[in-house]
Scaffold this active site. Structure first.
Site, short mmCIF file in Angstrom:
data_model
loop_
_atom_site.label_atom_id
_atom_site.label_comp_id
_atom_site.label_asym_id
_atom_site.label_seq_id
_atom_site.Cartn_x
_atom_site.Cartn_y
_atom_site.Cartn_z
CB VAL A 8 -0.95 0.06 1.22
CG1 VAL A 8 -2.06 -0.96 1.10
CG2 VAL A 8 -0.20 -0.10 2.52
CB SER A 9 1.22 4.14 -2.06
OG SER A 9 -0.08 4.33 -2.58
CB THR A 10 1.49 7.70 1.75
OG1 THR A 10 2.77 7.21 2.14
CG2 THR A 10 0.97 8.66 2.80
N GLY A 11 -1.80 6.97 2.03
CA GLY A 11 -3.11 7.53 1.74
C GLY A 11 -4.09 6.57 1.10
CD GLU A 12 -2.51 2.62 -2.63
OE1 GLU A 12 -2.49 2.61 -3.86
OE2 GLU A 12 -1.94 1.76 -1.94
#
Length: 225
Positions: free
Chosen positions: A18-22
């Site tokens: 996961v990337s930041t904010g997902e």
């Protein structure tokens, strides 16, 4: 087809990211990815050797993702036959990077599966898709190169100076030109600048005759630009 030589065909390493904010609600959360992989593992009788994950990691590049590096190490050390991701974009958002990874899988004889698109290099359809995506990645590289060349040509035609901008103060350039006009040699000008601890245009500590010559040449060129 392509699987690690000594690893049983049903062994897999599962990778999630996961990337930041997902958000979990998007279907891209870690829990959602794990659930999709576990369901497919139950259906196909896979043994999940290890789970590897990267949190707050961008999918724009394969670099800087320790979880993915560990997953690939397990695969290529023949501890599992297949790398599995729930969604292709969890592995990479770059077509070029993904095509390179597929070629790496084929050359080192391990399998790669992306559940959402049905990519499976162990199947004829998967092999075909891999070749199509490799061709698309090659096209993308050529288009990027062409656009870069066209952009630089357009800037040059418009009179934009390309390359690193000069960072030498005007007074230093004026000094060099003045000393040269007074008959000082390139070596003498360099010694004078070094004696006064004047940094070069790129922040260097030492001037050379060739460095002075480059400044004089750029000044002469600018007069005729």
């Amino acid at each position: 087809m392509a699987r690690a030589k000594n690893a049983p065909a049903n062994t897999v390493v599962a990778y999630v990211r996961v990337s930041t904010g997902e958000q979990v609600e998007s279907g891209a959360g870690l829990a959602a990815q794990r659930a999709a992989i576990e369901a497919e593992a139950d259906r196909r009788g896979w043994t999940i050797v290890a789970w590897k994950e990267d949190k707050a990691a961008s999918g724009k590049s394969l670099e800087g993702r320790p979880g993915l590096a560990e997953a690939l190490e397990l695969i290529e050390s023949q501890q599992a036959a297949t790398l599995v991701v729930a969604k292709l974009d969890r592995l990479s958002r770059s077509l070029i990077d993904f095509a390179a990874l597929m070629e790496r899988a084929r050359s080192k004889r391990w399998n790669l599966i992306a559940l959402d698109l049905g990519i499976d290099l162990a199947t004829p359809a998967g092999e075909f898709l891999a070749s199509v995506m490799a061709s698309a990645a090659q096209w993308e590289r050529r288009i990027i190169g062409q656009r870069t060349r066209e952009g630089l040509a357009a800037k040059k035609a418009a009179g934009v100076r390309l390359g690193r901008p000069a960072s030498l103060p005007v007074d230093i350039r004026t000094r060099i030109v003045s000393e040269a006009r007074d008959g000082a040699s390139l070596a003498a000008i360099a010694r004078s600048l070094n004696a006064d601890d004047v940094p070069t245009a790129q922040g260097g500590k030492k001037w050379y005759p060739s460095t002075v010559r480059a400044v004089l040449a750029s000044q002469e060129a600018s007069q005729f630009a």
